[in-house]
Each structure stands twice: as structure tokens, then as C-alpha cells.
Design a protein around this motif. Sequence first.
Motif, PDB file in Angstrom:
ATOM      1  N   LEU A 152      -7.532 -10.691   6.235  1.00  0.00           N
ATOM      2  CA  LEU A 152      -6.466  -9.769   5.875  1.00  0.00           C
ATOM      3  C   LEU A 152      -6.883  -8.939   4.673  1.00  0.00           C
ATOM      4  O   LEU A 152      -7.301  -9.472   3.650  1.00  0.00           O
ATOM      5  CB  LEU A 152      -5.182 -10.547   5.538  1.00  0.00           C
ATOM      6  CG  LEU A 152      -4.038  -9.753   4.890  1.00  0.00           C
ATOM      7  CD1 LEU A 152      -3.488  -8.698   5.847  1.00  0.00           C
ATOM      8  CD2 LEU A 152      -2.922 -10.694   4.418  1.00  0.00           C
ATOM      9  N   GLY A 153      -6.775  -7.616   4.813  1.00  0.00           N
ATOM     10  CA  GLY A 153      -6.978  -6.713   3.694  1.00  0.00           C
ATOM     11  C   GLY A 153      -5.725  -5.897   3.470  1.00  0.00           C
ATOM     12  O   GLY A 153      -4.818  -5.873   4.304  1.00  0.00           O
ATOM     13  N   LEU A 154      -5.663  -5.215   2.336  1.00  0.00           N
ATOM     14  CA  LEU A 154      -4.540  -4.340   2.016  1.00  0.00           C
ATOM     15  C   LEU A 154      -5.071  -2.963   1.650  1.00  0.00           C
ATOM     16  O   LEU A 154      -6.270  -2.785   1.440  1.00  0.00           O
ATOM     17  CB  LEU A 154      -3.719  -4.914   0.853  1.00  0.00           C
ATOM     18  CG  LEU A 154      -3.132  -6.311   1.031  1.00  0.00           C
ATOM     19  CD1 LEU A 154      -2.424  -6.746  -0.254  1.00  0.00           C
ATOM     20  CD2 LEU A 154      -2.168  -6.355   2.214  1.00  0.00           C
ATOM     21  N   SER A 155      -4.158  -2.001   1.563  1.00  0.00           N
ATOM     22  CA  SER A 155      -4.554  -0.642   1.195  1.00  0.00           C
ATOM     23  C   SER A 155      -3.425   0.043   0.444  1.00  0.00           C
ATOM     24  O   SER A 155      -2.271   0.025   0.896  1.00  0.00           O
ATOM     25  CB  SER A 155      -4.901   0.159   2.454  1.00  0.00           C
ATOM     26  OG  SER A 155      -5.171   1.511   2.145  1.00  0.00           O
ATOM     27  N   GLU A 156      -3.751   0.614  -0.697  1.00  0.00           N
ATOM     28  CA  GLU A 156      -2.835   1.460  -1.466  1.00  0.00           C
ATOM     29  C   GLU A 156      -1.457   0.840  -1.700  1.00  0.00           C
ATOM     30  O   GLU A 156      -0.424   1.443  -1.396  1.00  0.00           O
ATOM     31  CB  GLU A 156      -2.685   2.820  -0.784  1.00  0.00           C
ATOM     32  CG  GLU A 156      -3.849   3.776  -1.033  1.00  0.00           C
ATOM     33  CD  GLU A 156      -3.931   4.288  -2.461  1.00  0.00           C
ATOM     34  OE1 GLU A 156      -3.021   4.006  -3.262  1.00  0.00           O
ATOM     35  OE2 GLU A 156      -4.930   4.963  -2.776  1.00  0.00           O
ATOM     36  N   VAL A 157      -1.444  -0.376  -2.240  1.00  0.00           N
ATOM     37  CA  VAL A 157      -0.185  -1.002  -2.628  1.00  0.00           C
ATOM     38  C   VAL A 157      -0.258  -1.415  -4.096  1.00  0.00           C
ATOM     39  O   VAL A 157      -1.340  -1.524  -4.672  1.00  0.00           O
ATOM     40  CB  VAL A 157       0.148  -2.235  -1.747  1.00  0.00           C
ATOM     41  CG1 VAL A 157       0.417  -1.803  -0.312  1.00  0.00           C
ATOM     42  CG2 VAL A 157      -0.985  -3.269  -1.789  1.00  0.00           C
ATOM     43  N   ASP A 158       0.899  -1.666  -4.685  1.00  0.00           N
ATOM     44  CA  ASP A 158       0.936  -2.043  -6.092  1.00  0.00           C
ATOM     45  C   ASP A 158       0.739  -3.545  -6.269  1.00  0.00           C
ATOM     46  O   ASP A 158       0.627  -4.302  -5.295  1.00  0.00           O
ATOM     47  CB  ASP A 158       2.235  -1.572  -6.742  1.00  0.00           C
ATOM     48  CG  ASP A 158       3.476  -2.179  -6.099  1.00  0.00           C
ATOM     49  OD1 ASP A 158       3.369  -3.193  -5.373  1.00  0.00           O
ATOM     50  OD2 ASP A 158       4.579  -1.632  -6.326  1.00  0.00           O
ATOM     51  N   ALA A 159       0.700  -3.971  -7.522  1.00  0.00           N
ATOM     52  CA  ALA A 159       0.406  -5.369  -7.828  1.00  0.00           C
ATOM     53  C   ALA A 159       1.453  -6.315  -7.254  1.00  0.00           C
ATOM     54  O   ALA A 159       1.121  -7.388  -6.739  1.00  0.00           O
ATOM     55  CB  ALA A 159       0.302  -5.555  -9.345  1.00  0.00           C
ATOM     56  N   ALA A 160       2.711  -5.939  -7.330  1.00  0.00           N
ATOM     57  CA  ALA A 160       3.777  -6.804  -6.809  1.00  0.00           C
ATOM     58  C   ALA A 160       3.632  -6.995  -5.298  1.00  0.00           C
ATOM     59  O   ALA A 160       3.854  -8.097  -4.774  1.00  0.00           O
ATOM     60  CB  ALA A 160       5.143  -6.220  -7.147  1.00  0.00           C
ATOM     61  N   THR A 161       3.268  -5.940  -4.594  1.00  0.00           N
ATOM     62  CA  THR A 161       3.102  -6.030  -3.142  1.00  0.00           C
ATOM     63  C   THR A 161       1.883  -6.857  -2.777  1.00  0.00           C
ATOM     64  O   THR A 161       1.885  -7.583  -1.780  1.00  0.00           O
ATOM     65  CB  THR A 161       3.005  -4.619  -2.528  1.00  0.00           C
ATOM     66  OG1 THR A 161       4.143  -3.845  -2.949  1.00  0.00           O
ATOM     67  CG2 THR A 161       2.981  -4.666  -1.011  1.00  0.00           C
ATOM     68  N   VAL A 162       0.850  -6.775  -3.588  1.00  0.00           N
ATOM     69  CA  VAL A 162      -0.320  -7.642  -3.393  1.00  0.00           C
ATOM     70  C   VAL A 162       0.104  -9.104  -3.457  1.00  0.00           C
ATOM     71  O   VAL A 162      -0.284  -9.922  -2.609  1.00  0.00           O
ATOM     72  CB  VAL A 162      -1.405  -7.354  -4.446  1.00  0.00           C
ATOM     73  CG1 VAL A 162      -2.507  -8.419  -4.393  1.00  0.00           C
ATOM     74  CG2 VAL A 162      -2.017  -5.974  -4.238  1.00  0.00           C
ATOM     75  N   ARG A 163       0.908  -9.445  -4.433  1.00  0.00           N
ATOM     76  CA  ARG A 163       1.370 -10.832  -4.576  1.00  0.00           C
ATOM     77  C   ARG A 163       2.193 -11.267  -3.361  1.00  0.00           C
ATOM     78  O   ARG A 163       2.045 -12.401  -2.879  1.00  0.00           O
ATOM     79  CB  ARG A 163       2.199 -10.981  -5.853  1.00  0.00           C
ATOM     80  CG  ARG A 163       1.395 -10.832  -7.138  1.00  0.00           C
ATOM     81  CD  ARG A 163       2.254 -11.116  -8.363  1.00  0.00           C
ATOM     82  NE  ARG A 163       1.535 -10.861  -9.589  1.00  0.00           N
ATOM     83  CZ  ARG A 163       0.678 -11.714 -10.158  1.00  0.00           C
ATOM     84  NH1 ARG A 163       0.455 -12.890  -9.581  1.00  0.00           N
ATOM     85  NH2 ARG A 163       0.065 -11.418 -11.281  1.00  0.00           N
ATOM     86  N   ARG A 164       3.060 -10.406  -2.887  1.00  0.00           N
ATOM     87  CA  ARG A 164       3.890 -10.747  -1.724  1.00  0.00           C
ATOM     88  C   ARG A 164       3.026 -11.012  -0.493  1.00  0.00           C
ATOM     89  O   ARG A 164       3.255 -11.977   0.244  1.00  0.00           O
ATOM     90  CB  ARG A 164       4.863  -9.605  -1.440  1.00  0.00           C
ATOM     91  CG  ARG A 164       5.985  -9.459  -2.453  1.00  0.00           C
ATOM     92  CD  ARG A 164       6.753  -8.164  -2.240  1.00  0.00           C
ATOM     93  NE  ARG A 164       7.290  -8.054  -0.887  1.00  0.00           N
ATOM     94  CZ  ARG A 164       7.737  -6.914  -0.365  1.00  0.00           C
ATOM     95  NH1 ARG A 164       7.689  -5.790  -1.068  1.00  0.00           N
ATOM     96  NH2 ARG A 164       8.222  -6.904   0.869  1.00  0.00           N
ATOM     97  N   ALA A 165       2.031 -10.174  -0.279  1.00  0.00           N
ATOM     98  CA  ALA A 165       1.152 -10.355   0.882  1.00  0.00           C
ATOM     99  C   ALA A 165       0.317 -11.617   0.749  1.00  0.00           C
ATOM    100  O   ALA A 165       0.170 -12.387   1.709  1.00  0.00           O
ATOM    101  CB  ALA A 165       0.248  -9.131   1.036  1.00  0.00           C
ATOM    102  N   HIS A 166      -0.203 -11.848  -0.430  1.00  0.00           N
ATOM    103  CA  HIS A 166      -1.082 -12.996  -0.669  1.00  0.00           C
ATOM    104  C   HIS A 166      -0.338 -14.314  -0.482  1.00  0.00           C
ATOM    105  O   HIS A 166      -0.936 -15.338  -0.146  1.00  0.00           O
ATOM    106  CB  HIS A 166      -1.666 -12.897  -2.076  1.00  0.00           C
ATOM    107  CG  HIS A 166      -2.856 -13.766  -2.318  1.00  0.00           C
ATOM    108  ND1 HIS A 166      -4.059 -13.611  -1.653  1.00  0.00           N
ATOM    109  CD2 HIS A 166      -3.039 -14.818  -3.171  1.00  0.00           C
ATOM    110  CE1 HIS A 166      -4.938 -14.504  -2.086  1.00  0.00           C
ATOM    111  NE2 HIS A 166      -4.338 -15.252  -3.001  1.00  0.00           N
ATOM    112  N   ALA A 167       0.984 -14.292  -0.698  1.00  0.00           N
ATOM    113  CA  ALA A 167       1.795 -15.494  -0.502  1.00  0.00           C
ATOM    114  C   ALA A 167       1.958 -15.826   0.981  1.00  0.00           C
ATOM    115  O   ALA A 167       2.205 -16.984   1.338  1.00  0.00           O
ATOM    116  CB  ALA A 167       3.172 -15.310  -1.149  1.00  0.00           C
ATOM    117  N   VAL A 168       1.810 -14.828   1.836  1.00  0.00           N
ATOM    118  CA  VAL A 168       1.911 -15.041   3.285  1.00  0.00           C
ATOM    119  C   VAL A 168       0.576 -15.520   3.849  1.00  0.00           C
ATOM    120  O   VAL A 168       0.526 -16.463   4.655  1.00  0.00           O
ATOM    121  CB  VAL A 168       2.340 -13.735   3.996  1.00  0.00           C
ATOM    122  CG1 VAL A 168       2.322 -13.911   5.516  1.00  0.00           C
ATOM    123  CG2 VAL A 168       3.721 -13.313   3.528  1.00  0.00           C
TER     124      VAL A 168
END
Length: 331
Positions: A152-168
Motif C-alpha cells: 500500500l502506498g499513498l499520494s498527496e495526503v497530509d500527516a493526519a491522513t497518513v496516520r489514518r491509512a497506516h492504522a488500516v
Amino acid sequence: MRTRTLGNGGPNVATLGLGAMAMSGAYGPSDRAESVATVHAALDAGVTLIDTGDFYGTGHNELLLAEALRGRRREEYTLSVKFGVLMAPDGRFAGQDGRPEAVRNFLAHTLTRLGTDHVDIYRPARADPNVPFEETVGAVKELIDAGHVRHLGLSEVDAATVRRAHAVHPVVDLQIEYSLLSRAVEPEVLPTLRELGIGMTAYGVLGRGLISGHWSAGHSAGPGDARAHVPRFAEGNVEHNLALVEALRAVATAKGCTVAQLAIAWVASRGEDIVPLVGARSRERLTEALPAAELTLTPDDLAAIEQAVPRGTARGDRYPSAFMAGLGVGN
């Protein structure tokens, strides 16, 4: 070429990656044969990470990469694919779709176009404001569990959204713009990535060509070139920004390298957890960029670069105003 690891448990890739977007008309017409030859040259030089999006050229880019990668061993390269951007038949941006059923549909088409049975890193291009982000990344997690996606990678999101994704599900990298002209990730996003053990693939390392050393104030974007709508290239801004490039050129000359090599090496110097993506669409530009992977910057070099292009001195937004609201960070 030396390698770096994206995130905790992520793929080991070459220090520089290849961004393929420009091969599908983002900056005007490109030559298909030259694009294929550039991919071949990158792989032959040791580049292993290739980044694309299913919406680049509305599928053109994935089909082009399928042609370029045909006959290559699958373990020779790492495919990073963005999804979720909707396009109209005339090529206009038409919104985003992060619904789980859409994620599965996007991947089915991507696997067919690329001619592969899996994607190494799969990432939503943007967060869909109408869908809880946990649902979008949860769909990617299901695809990972099924073996169709590796990471799983992410693109153009803020720090809070990174944390939310990483928790999943563990995130291996965030793809985001990072260059001497775009440093908004430094205060909060980059520290969060390092806290969580997440890497970064940095795009726009040459500011879409603005700090490549090849753009001039008299140059204008041609037909189909998206830079015609980017504020940093607009009259009144571009002259200011090119003055920064000339200051950087003096540092590069003293270092015995090109402006492009210096700018790429600066991004690479920000940490072993960062992989700069080089958006070359010709072998000439690729050949110029590759030595940046071996360029070591001393503390004096870094100080001179900082003096030439201080943080926050670029003029103009990095995207047109209509797109800035959907970004995780600003300039």
C-alpha cells in the motif's frame, strides 16, 4: 546503482525511480519509440522503480509500459500505480472515485493493460472527499491479501491522513511533490513518515522542468502542455523563479555538475528513506539525470544550495488554484 528501502518491510529499489507521466502527453506530444527506449535505458542503468497512473493518457501510459516491459523479468522492476482519478473523453479531469468497488475495478483494468498479475505498490492518487479514506485503503488491503497487490502506498495526503491509512494497513511510502521549490512536507509530513517508518517517493524534483536548467523566460508551453496552467510558469512568476535557478546554476558549476543533477541530488540527500522520481521522457534527459544518484553533497554544498534557493522563495502555486484544495500540503 545503489538502492534504498521504502518503509519498514517495503520494496528495495534503486536510488532514483522513473516517473512515466510525461510519456503520455502531460507536457505535450511525446515520441512513443523514444519513450520505450527511455524505459529500456533506465532498466539497463539499474533503475528499478517505475511509477505510473491508470489515468495518465487515460490508459495510454500503462499500455506503453506494457510494451516497454515486454520480455523483461518481472522481478527486474517495481511497478507503482496510482488510481482513483476520473477522466472525461476530452481528457479533462472529472473528479475522484475512492469507493471499494471502484478500486477493485481500477485494478482489474490496470492488470490487463500492464500485462501483469500484480502491482507492487498501489496508491490512491488523491483522497476522495466523499468516501472515508479507511474504506479506500481497506479495499487495497483486500487486494494485498488476495495477492493482486504487494504494498500500500499513498499520494498527496497530509500527516493526519497518513496516520489514518497506516492504522488500516502498513503504508510503505507516500508519493508527494518535493523539490527545492516545494518544501511544504518538511514541517509535519516528513517527520510523521519517519515516526511511522514510511518512505517517500518524491515527484516534481525538477519542478516540472522549471529547475532543470533547460527552461528559459522566453519559453512557452506548447499545445497540450499542462505547464501552461501552472502558476509558477506564469508571466511575472517564472522570471522570479528562473532567477533562483540561475543562482543554483552557479553552485552547480562550482560542483562540476548540471543544475538538474544538483536539484535531484539535493532531494536524494534529504534522507535514505526518500527516492526521487525522474520524469524523463527521452534518453537524453535520463542520461543527464542518472549521475545525480552518485553525487555526494557536502555540508558546504548544502549551505550554498540553501543560500541560492531558500525555502519558501518560489513564486506561484505548484498547481492551478482549482487543484490546490485537494492536496494534502501546499507549496
